[in-house]
Enzyme design. Structure first.
Site, PDB file in Angstrom:
ATOM      1  N   ASP A  35       0.845  -1.186   0.000  1.00 17.55           N
ATOM      2  CA  ASP A  35       0.000   0.000   0.000  1.00 17.55           C
ATOM      3  C   ASP A  35       0.888   1.246   0.000  1.00 17.55           C
ATOM      4  OD1 ASP A  35      -3.205   0.536   0.996  1.00 17.55           O
ATOM      5  OD2 ASP A  35      -1.801   2.209   1.107  1.00 17.55           O
ATOM      6  N   ILE A  36       0.502   2.255  -0.779  1.00 17.30           N
ATOM      7  CA  ILE A  36       1.309   3.477  -0.905  1.00 17.30           C
ATOM      8  C   ILE A  36       1.288   4.287   0.397  1.00 17.30           C
ATOM      9  CG2 ILE A  36      -0.496   5.058  -1.739  1.00 17.30           C
ATOM     10  CD1 ILE A  36       1.519   5.909  -3.943  1.00 17.30           C
ATOM     11  N   ASN A  75     -13.008  -3.259   2.135  1.00 19.52           N
ATOM     12  CA  ASN A  75     -13.898  -2.122   2.293  1.00 19.52           C
ATOM     13  C   ASN A  75     -14.848  -2.086   1.094  1.00 19.52           C
ATOM     14  OD1 ASN A  75     -12.812  -1.057   4.709  1.00 19.52           O
ATOM     15  ND2 ASN A  75     -11.120  -0.135   3.571  1.00 19.52           N
ATOM     16  N   HIS A  79     -10.030  -5.135  -3.636  1.00 23.80           N
ATOM     17  CA  HIS A  79      -8.717  -5.374  -3.034  1.00 23.80           C
ATOM     18  C   HIS A  79      -8.892  -5.855  -1.609  1.00 23.80           C
ATOM     19  CE1 HIS A  79      -9.916  -1.176  -2.599  1.00 23.80           C
ATOM     20  NE2 HIS A  79      -9.325  -1.177  -1.421  1.00 23.80           N
TER      21      HIS A  79
HETATM   22  P1  5GP Z   1      -9.784   1.404   0.264  1.00 23.04           P
HETATM   23  O1  5GP Z   1     -10.003   2.572   1.177  1.00 23.04           O
HETATM   24  O2  5GP Z   1     -10.409   1.612  -1.091  1.00 23.04           O
HETATM   25  O3  5GP Z   1     -10.170   0.103   0.895  1.00 23.04           O
HETATM   26  O4  5GP Z   1      -8.219   1.289   0.099  1.00 23.04           O
HETATM   27  C1  5GP Z   1      -7.496   1.781  -0.992  1.00 23.04           C
HETATM   28  C2  5GP Z   1      -6.036   1.698  -0.634  1.00 23.04           C
HETATM   29  O5  5GP Z   1      -5.287   1.900  -1.810  1.00 23.04           O
HETATM   30  C3  5GP Z   1      -5.592   2.752   0.383  1.00 23.04           C
HETATM   31  O6  5GP Z   1      -5.038   2.118   1.525  1.00 23.04           O
HETATM   32  C4  5GP Z   1      -4.551   3.568  -0.388  1.00 23.04           C
HETATM   33  O7  5GP Z   1      -3.471   3.982   0.416  1.00 23.04           O
HETATM   34  C5  5GP Z   1      -4.126   2.626  -1.490  1.00 23.04           C
HETATM   35  N1  5GP Z   1      -3.693   3.268  -2.722  1.00 23.04           N
HETATM   36  C6  5GP Z   1      -4.347   4.270  -3.388  1.00 23.04           C
HETATM   37  N2  5GP Z   1      -3.692   4.588  -4.508  1.00 23.04           N
HETATM   38  C7  5GP Z   1      -2.592   3.785  -4.562  1.00 23.04           C
HETATM   39  C8  5GP Z   1      -1.522   3.668  -5.496  1.00 23.04           C
HETATM   40  O8  5GP Z   1      -1.436   4.359  -6.512  1.00 23.04           O
HETATM   41  N3  5GP Z   1      -0.572   2.729  -5.213  1.00 23.04           N
HETATM   42  C9  5GP Z   1      -0.629   1.942  -4.089  1.00 23.04           C
HETATM   43  N4  5GP Z   1       0.361   1.062  -3.912  1.00 23.04           N
HETATM   44  N5  5GP Z   1      -1.634   2.039  -3.197  1.00 23.04           N
HETATM   45  C10 5GP Z   1      -2.595   2.947  -3.433  1.00 23.04           C
END
Ligand code: 5GP
Ligand code: ZN
Length: 124
Positions: free
Chosen positions: A39-40, A96, A109
């Site tokens: 995760d970034i 989520n 994811h």
């Molecule tokens: P969500 O809130 O949709 O469950 O989680 C999305 C996740 O994707 C977040 O934890 C966010 O930090 C991660 N994320 C968003 N954009 C990128 C990206 O471009 N690269 C990576 N490696 N993670 C990302």
């Protein structure tokens, strides 16, 4: 099954671009069905996103034969937890879905979190 609008969405999808290698990410695992990367913005020492190579939006977008996606994601979670040394100490897996869960990326994811003692609250 993908609809015509899904193919448009997947062209714009950041995670599809990471899978295709056109956007950078720190890959930790890949097989025929699944891609996993750090995760970034990690929320734990180990924070990996495990994604199906097929573009599906969220849990509700998976049905019928595509249900195998969940097997592939959790099998990968087992393998990645072992590979990254957190299988014994424990880890958390999270999907989520939608607004109340603060979903921000609309390619399914599985978050794999570990490497620290986490709190007991899942909603705080
Ligand atoms: P969500 O809130 O949709 O469950 O989680 C999305 C996740 O994707 C977040 O934890 C966010 O930090 C991660 N994320 C968003 N954009 C990128 C990206 O471009 N690269 C990576 N490696 N993670 C990302
Ligand atoms: Zn996608």
């Amino acid at each position: 099954m993908q609809s015509p609008t899904d193919s448009f969405k997947s062209k714009e999808c950041i995670f599809c671009k990471i899978i295709a290698g056109t956007l950078p990410a720190e890959k930790v695992f890949e097989n025929e069905n699944v891609f996993a990367f750090r995760d970034i913005s990690p929320q734990a020492p180990v924070h990996v996103l495990i994604v199906p190579k097929q573009h599906v939006v969220d849990i509700l977008d998976v049905s019928g034969r595509d249900m195998e996606i969940f097997q592939h994601l959790f099998k990968a979670a087992q393998q990645i937890a072992a590979k990254l040394g957190i299988a014994g100490s424990g880890f958390r897996t999270v999907f989520n879905s939608g607004d109340h869960a603060c979903q921000t990326m609309y390619h399914l994811h599985l978050h794999l979190l570990g490497g620290t003692q986490m709190g007991g609250s899942l909603v705080g």
